[in-house]
Design a protein around this motif. Structure first.
Motif, PDB file in Angstrom:
ATOM      1  N   ALA A  95      -9.356   5.335  -6.874  1.00  0.00           N
ATOM      2  CA  ALA A  95      -7.918   5.080  -6.995  1.00  0.00           C
ATOM      3  C   ALA A  95      -7.642   3.581  -6.976  1.00  0.00           C
ATOM      4  O   ALA A  95      -6.842   3.074  -7.751  1.00  0.00           O
ATOM      5  CB  ALA A  95      -7.160   5.768  -5.873  1.00  0.00           C
ATOM      6  N   ARG A 101      -3.847   7.803 -14.401  1.00  0.00           N
ATOM      7  CA  ARG A 101      -2.966   8.920 -14.070  1.00  0.00           C
ATOM      8  C   ARG A 101      -2.707   9.720 -15.340  1.00  0.00           C
ATOM      9  O   ARG A 101      -2.400   9.156 -16.380  1.00  0.00           O
ATOM     10  CB  ARG A 101      -1.653   8.390 -13.508  1.00  0.00           C
ATOM     11  N   GLU A 122       6.916  16.733 -10.992  1.00  0.00           N
ATOM     12  CA  GLU A 122       6.499  15.341 -11.133  1.00  0.00           C
ATOM     13  C   GLU A 122       6.862  14.533  -9.895  1.00  0.00           C
ATOM     14  O   GLU A 122       6.074  13.726  -9.413  1.00  0.00           O
ATOM     15  CB  GLU A 122       7.131  14.721 -12.377  1.00  0.00           C
ATOM     16  N   MET A 125       4.463  15.301  -7.176  1.00  0.00           N
ATOM     17  CA  MET A 125       3.187  14.619  -7.403  1.00  0.00           C
ATOM     18  C   MET A 125       3.286  13.163  -6.983  1.00  0.00           C
ATOM     19  O   MET A 125       2.361  12.622  -6.372  1.00  0.00           O
ATOM     20  CB  MET A 125       2.781  14.728  -8.881  1.00  0.00           C
ATOM     21  N   GLU A 126       4.412  12.511  -7.293  1.00  0.00           N
ATOM     22  CA  GLU A 126       4.606  11.114  -6.911  1.00  0.00           C
ATOM     23  C   GLU A 126       4.655  10.963  -5.393  1.00  0.00           C
ATOM     24  O   GLU A 126       4.089  10.025  -4.840  1.00  0.00           O
ATOM     25  CB  GLU A 126       5.871  10.562  -7.557  1.00  0.00           C
ATOM     26  N   GLU A 128       3.227  13.001  -3.187  1.00  0.00           N
ATOM     27  CA  GLU A 128       1.869  13.230  -2.704  1.00  0.00           C
ATOM     28  C   GLU A 128       0.995  12.001  -2.928  1.00  0.00           C
ATOM     29  O   GLU A 128       0.207  11.622  -2.069  1.00  0.00           O
ATOM     30  CB  GLU A 128       1.250  14.442  -3.403  1.00  0.00           C
ATOM     31  N   GLU A 129       1.149  11.364  -4.084  1.00  0.00           N
ATOM     32  CA  GLU A 129       0.376  10.158  -4.398  1.00  0.00           C
ATOM     33  C   GLU A 129       0.723   9.038  -3.424  1.00  0.00           C
ATOM     34  O   GLU A 129      -0.160   8.328  -2.930  1.00  0.00           O
ATOM     35  CB  GLU A 129       0.672   9.733  -5.833  1.00  0.00           C
ATOM     36  N   GLU A 130       2.011   8.885  -3.112  1.00  0.00           N
ATOM     37  CA  GLU A 130       2.458   7.854  -2.163  1.00  0.00           C
ATOM     38  C   GLU A 130       1.897   8.131  -0.762  1.00  0.00           C
ATOM     39  O   GLU A 130       1.422   7.219  -0.082  1.00  0.00           O
ATOM     40  CB  GLU A 130       3.985   7.785  -2.121  1.00  0.00           C
ATOM     41  N   GLU A 132      -0.833   9.764  -0.056  1.00  0.00           N
ATOM     42  CA  GLU A 132      -2.278   9.500  -0.130  1.00  0.00           C
ATOM     43  C   GLU A 132      -2.551   8.002  -0.046  1.00  0.00           C
ATOM     44  O   GLU A 132      -3.473   7.568   0.649  1.00  0.00           O
ATOM     45  CB  GLU A 132      -2.844  10.077  -1.430  1.00  0.00           C
ATOM     46  N   ASN A 133      -1.739   7.193  -0.736  1.00  0.00           N
ATOM     47  CA  ASN A 133      -1.905   5.739  -0.676  1.00  0.00           C
ATOM     48  C   ASN A 133      -1.651   5.212   0.728  1.00  0.00           C
ATOM     49  O   ASN A 133      -2.360   4.319   1.203  1.00  0.00           O
ATOM     50  CB  ASN A 133      -0.978   5.042  -1.672  1.00  0.00           C
TER      51      ASN A 133
END
Length: 145
Positions: A95, A101, A122, A125-126, A128-130, A132-133
Motif C-alpha cells: 500500500a 486502487r 464506494e 470502501m473509502e 475501510e481504506e482510511e 486501514e491507513n
C-alpha cells in the motif's frame, strides 16, 4: 553468492557488522542458507527488502508462505545458535509503495458515473481504506511520519 541464493554467503570475518540489509530478490528463500547471516559475531539487525530495483512498487503476492518460512527459519536459527540477532525487519508494504486502487468499470470499459447505485459501497470502501491507513500509521509510526 551467485544468483538468488545465500549459498556460500559467510559473514564470519565481519567482526563489527551489526546491521545487514539485503534484497529478497538476491537472497532467495532457501531456509537452509540463513546460517551465513548469523555468522557475523555482532549482528543485531537484519533488513529484508522487497522493493525491486526497476520498480518502486511491490506486488501484494511478493510475500507468501515461502518468505514467511524463510523469516521463521532465520529467527529460529538465531535463537538456537545464541546469535545476538534480535531484530528482523521485512520491508514489505504494497500500500505504501503504490498499490493501485481498482476503479469500477462497466462492460464497455468506461468508468461508472458517481452517484446512484454503488455510491454507498464506494464510501464504505473509502472508510475501510482510511481505517486501514490509520492502523498502519499507529503500528509503524517511524515509517509513516
Amino acid at each position: 553468492m551467485r544468483g538468488r541464493s545465500l549459498s556460500g554467503f559467510d559473514l564470519t570475518g565481519f567482526d563489527n557488522l551489526e546491521s545487514l540489509h539485503l534484497s529478497r530478490w538476491a537472497t532467495g528463500c532457501n531456509a537452509a542458507e540463513v546460517l551465513g547471516i548469523l555468522a557475523a559475531p555482532r549482528i543485531r539487525e537484519f533488513h529484508w527488502w522487497f522493493t525491486k530495483e526497476y520498480l518502486a512498487r511491490v506486488n501484494l503476492f511478493d510475500f507468501g508462505d515461502e518468505e514467511e518460512a524463510w523469516v521463521r527459519a532465520l529467527a529460529a536459527a538465531a535463537a538456537a545458535s545464541g546469535s545476538p540477532l534480535d531484530m528482523i525487519f521485512a520491508h514489505f508494504d504494497p500500500a505504501r509503495a503504490g498499490l493501485w486502487r481498482w476503479v469500477p468499470q462497466n462492460v464497455t470499459g468506461e468508468e461508472e458515473q458517481e452517484g446512484g447505485e454503488g455510491e454507498d459501497e464506494e464510501s464504505e470502501m473509502e472508510e475501510e481504506e482510511e481505517e486501514e491507513n490509520q492502523k498502519r500509521e499507529e503500528y509503524w509510526p517511524e515509517v509513516y511520519s
